[in-house]
Design a protein around this motif. Structure first.
Motif, mmCIF file in Angstrom:
data_model
loop_
_atom_site.group_PDB
_atom_site.id
_atom_site.type_symbol
_atom_site.label_atom_id
_atom_site.label_comp_id
_atom_site.label_asym_id
_atom_site.label_seq_id
_atom_site.Cartn_x
_atom_site.Cartn_y
_atom_site.Cartn_z
ATOM 1 N N LYS A 186 0.392 -1.331 -0.083
ATOM 2 C CA LYS A 186 0.514 -0.067 -0.217
ATOM 3 C C LYS A 186 1.142 1.049 0.389
ATOM 4 C CE LYS A 186 -3.597 2.323 2.251
ATOM 5 N NZ LYS A 186 -4.501 1.843 3.342
ATOM 6 N N THR A 187 1.535 1.296 0.705
ATOM 7 C CA THR A 187 3.027 2.255 1.358
ATOM 8 C C THR A 187 4.486 2.484 0.244
ATOM 9 O OG1 THR A 187 4.053 1.880 2.599
ATOM 10 C CG2 THR A 187 1.385 3.195 2.607
ATOM 11 N N PHE A 188 4.572 1.126 -0.023
ATOM 12 C CA PHE A 188 5.986 1.273 -0.517
ATOM 13 C C PHE A 188 6.888 1.244 0.601
ATOM 14 C CE2 PHE A 188 4.019 0.797 -4.172
ATOM 15 C CZ PHE A 188 4.255 0.082 -5.108
ATOM 16 N N GLU A 189 6.541 1.180 2.032
ATOM 17 C CA GLU A 189 7.726 1.497 3.047
ATOM 18 C C GLU A 189 8.134 -0.226 3.540
ATOM 19 O OE1 GLU A 189 7.994 3.507 7.704
ATOM 20 O OE2 GLU A 189 6.029 3.006 6.701
ATOM 21 N N ALA A 190 9.429 0.065 3.578
ATOM 22 C CA ALA A 190 10.051 -1.039 4.183
ATOM 23 C C ALA A 190 9.902 -1.594 5.602
ATOM 24 C CB ALA A 190 11.925 -0.826 4.175
ATOM 25 N N LYS A 191 9.143 -2.424 5.321
ATOM 26 C CA LYS A 191 8.921 -2.892 7.775
ATOM 27 C C LYS A 191 9.446 -3.074 7.854
ATOM 28 C CE LYS A 191 5.221 -6.138 4.014
ATOM 29 N NZ LYS A 191 4.809 -7.675 3.822
ATOM 30 N N LYS A 192 11.073 -3.474 8.065
ATOM 31 C CA LYS A 192 12.062 -3.369 8.603
ATOM 32 C C LYS A 192 12.673 -2.576 9.241
ATOM 33 C CE LYS A 192 13.551 -7.960 7.057
ATOM 34 N NZ LYS A 192 14.460 -8.659 6.133
ATOM 35 N N ALA A 194 1.486 6.345 -4.858
ATOM 36 C CA ALA A 194 1.219 5.822 -3.143
ATOM 37 C C ALA A 194 2.291 6.304 -2.649
ATOM 38 C CB ALA A 194 1.113 4.083 -4.069
ATOM 39 N N ALA A 195 4.278 6.110 -2.393
ATOM 40 C CA ALA A 195 4.565 5.779 -1.835
ATOM 41 C C ALA A 195 3.923 8.139 -0.984
ATOM 42 C CB ALA A 195 6.064 6.003 -1.808
ATOM 43 N N GLY A 196 3.841 8.866 -2.542
ATOM 44 C CA GLY A 196 3.915 10.345 -2.674
ATOM 45 C C GLY A 196 2.587 10.082 -1.432
ATOM 46 N N GLN A 197 1.891 9.267 -1.590
ATOM 47 C CA GLN A 197 0.962 9.277 -0.784
ATOM 48 C C GLN A 197 1.279 9.783 1.531
ATOM 49 O OE1 GLN A 197 -2.274 11.126 -1.812
ATOM 50 N NE2 GLN A 197 -0.659 11.150 -3.679
ATOM 51 N N GLN A 246 11.073 1.688 9.730
ATOM 52 C CA GLN A 246 10.397 2.851 9.416
ATOM 53 C C GLN A 246 11.137 3.767 8.991
ATOM 54 O OE1 GLN A 246 8.575 4.054 13.225
ATOM 55 N NE2 GLN A 246 7.260 5.530 12.398
ATOM 56 N N GLY A 247 9.985 5.010 7.693
ATOM 57 C CA GLY A 247 10.808 5.667 6.827
ATOM 58 C C GLY A 247 11.510 5.905 5.638
ATOM 59 N N LEU A 248 11.659 4.424 5.240
ATOM 60 C CA LEU A 248 12.419 4.584 4.527
ATOM 61 C C LEU A 248 11.393 3.183 3.391
ATOM 62 C CD1 LEU A 248 15.204 3.651 3.189
ATOM 63 C CD2 LEU A 248 15.206 1.612 3.745
ATOM 64 N N TYR A 249 11.271 3.551 2.051
ATOM 65 C CA TYR A 249 10.546 3.504 0.353
ATOM 66 C C TYR A 249 11.194 3.193 -0.289
ATOM 67 C CZ TYR A 249 6.778 6.151 3.728
ATOM 68 O OH TYR A 249 6.380 6.512 4.587
ATOM 69 N N PHE A 250 10.959 2.224 -1.098
ATOM 70 C CA PHE A 250 11.768 1.860 -2.520
ATOM 71 C C PHE A 250 10.386 1.734 -3.251
ATOM 72 C CE2 PHE A 250 14.571 0.141 0.913
ATOM 73 C CZ PHE A 250 15.645 0.727 0.476
ATOM 74 N N ILE A 251 10.805 2.236 -4.867
ATOM 75 C CA ILE A 251 9.672 3.149 -5.413
ATOM 76 C C ILE A 251 10.782 2.038 -6.880
ATOM 77 C CG2 ILE A 251 7.963 3.669 -4.692
ATOM 78 C CD1 ILE A 251 8.572 6.425 -5.579
ATOM 79 N N GLY A 252 9.614 1.978 -8.363
ATOM 80 C CA GLY A 252 10.247 1.722 -9.374
ATOM 81 C C GLY A 252 10.813 0.683 -9.968
ATOM 82 N N GLU A 253 11.658 0.924 -10.654
ATOM 83 C CA GLU A 253 12.804 -0.482 -11.139
ATOM 84 C C GLU A 253 13.713 -1.041 -10.072
ATOM 85 O OE1 GLU A 253 15.244 -1.279 -14.967
ATOM 86 O OE2 GLU A 253 14.944 0.869 -14.668
#
Length: 395
Positions: free
Chosen positions: A353-359, A390-393, A361-368
């Motif tokens: 839903k958010t692309f946030e890393a489960k391990k 999605a991540a931008g929200q 907090q506050g770290l996201y991975f998107i795209g290729e």
């Protein structure tokens, strides 16, 4: 040290989309990229006209170890939402085959739209800034050190792309950050990429460079695509080959139905009755490139006979051969010419839903950089828009 709410690493399609969305939420956003200008891969895509989405995009058009992962983002920001965005900016575009949409003028128009959105959202850009390292700050958030500055942020979005097109500055930095924070990274390989042939096959077909055939190409796992193949001086390319390359593995063969719209056995029997004195070579050359048929005859793959000299068994053998032409590629042209990278950050490590890393907090991975690879035809851009949104929200 520069203070931001959000730092996005990568000024590509997903990164710019995410940055604009976060900025519109009132977040102070910085985009960091080592290139001289943003959207470099966008600019060369689609022959410079950018196949920016596909009208039929759906989860079935994506390869991912978890096939359900893309469902959430694709449903929350669809191809129709992106089309609405470019319509608002007055983009001139046209429809091509199989649902593909291309800019009328230039891929620069898409970059301009994204940069305008970022400008309206108050996003700051730091180009020619190579990320040297990332660390988690003791008080929370992240510190990003680049070749030019140091940034402190609460949210870090890694949109650093894959390994394709190293001349454009592709690096494994996104994968390294993921591994640094304990995320699993699945093996990567070049995808949507031309095949190279073994030397003996290259010699066989060297005179066919530039010849294109509409056909149906299948991989050993049963996946098939019905589009053109193109002979090149290195091997095989064209849309059907690029598509199947994502499903091909080293050592495997591909099977090509050279006449998918025809039952060749029926056609040959009809020809034998109606024009029996004509040669098989000349008859087949009305359906397929003459040079290709001449090669098959010179190798005795099909007989050099008149149609009325062919036995029923020979007709069936010719039809089977043409409908199931099999070739074993030597390999692919690799990341140098590949359009995307297969594999990457394991999506099981991320929130769909958010692309946030489960391990982390506050770290996201998107795209290729993530383990999501779309088919050829605008699907990878649509994933970039959807996951960036999605991540931008939330970042």
């Amino acid at each position: 040290m520069l203070q931001f709410d959000v730092v996005v690493i990568g000024a590509g399609a997903a990164g710019l989309m995410c940055a604009a969305q976060a900025g519109y939420r009132g977040r102070k956003v910085a985009v960091v990229d080592m290139g001289k200008k943003p959207g470099r891969k966008i600019l060369i895509s689609g022959g410079g006209r950018c196949n920016f989405t596909n009208e039929g995009a759906s989860p079935s058009n994506y390869l991912c170890a978890n096939p359900h992962f893309v469902k959430s983002c694709l449903s929350r920001y669809t191809q129709h939402d992106f089309i609405e965005l470019v319509d608002r900016h007055g983009l001139a575009y046209h429809h091509k085959t199989l649902g593909q949409l291309f800019c009328d003028n230039s891929a620069q128009d898409i970059v301009d739209i994204l940069m305008t959105e970022c400008e309206w959202a108050g996003v700051e850009h730091f180009l020619r800034s190579e990320v040297l390292n990332v660390v988690a700050a003791a008080e929370g958030g992240y510190v990003v050190t680049t070749s030019e500055q140091q940034f402190k942020c609460a949210s870090l979005v890694v949109a650093a792309g894959g390994l394709t097109m190293p001349k454009l500055g592709a690096t494994p930095i996104g994968y390294k950050i993921a591994e640094q924070f304990g995320l699993n990274v699945l093996p990567t390989m070049a995808a949507l990429v031309p095949f190279t042939l073994h030397d003996h096959d290259k010699a066989r077909f060297e005179g066919l460079s530039g010849v294109s055939i509409a056909c149906n190409v299948s991989s050993e796992d049963g996946t098939a695509f019905k589009e053109n193949i193109l002979f090149t001086h290195r091997g095989l390319s064209g849309p059907a080959v690029l598509q199947i390359s994502s499903f091909w593995r080293a050592g495997q063969a591909v099977t090509i139905n050279l006449l998918p719209e025809l039952n060749l056995s029926d056609t040959l029997h009809q020809w034998r009755t109606e024009q029996g004195s004509k040669s098989l070579k000349n008859s087949l050359s009305t359906l397929l490139p003459k040079r290709f048929i001449e090669i098959l005859i010179s190798e005795h793959a099909i007989p050099d006979k008149a149609l009325n000299q062919l036995s029923h068994t020979e007709i069936e053998a010719v039809a089977t051969y043409i409908h199931n032409w099999t070739i074993k590629p030597n390999g692919t042209e690799g990341y140098r010419t590949a359009e995307v990278t297969l594999g990457g950050v394991d999506t099981d490590e991320l929130s769909s839903k958010t692309f946030e890393a489960k391990k982390a907090q506050g770290l996201y991975f998107i795209g290729e950089v993530t383990d999501v690879t779309g088919w050829l035809g605008g699907y990878n851009f649509q994933y970039a828009w959807s996951c960036g949104f999605a991540a931008g929200q939330v970042c």
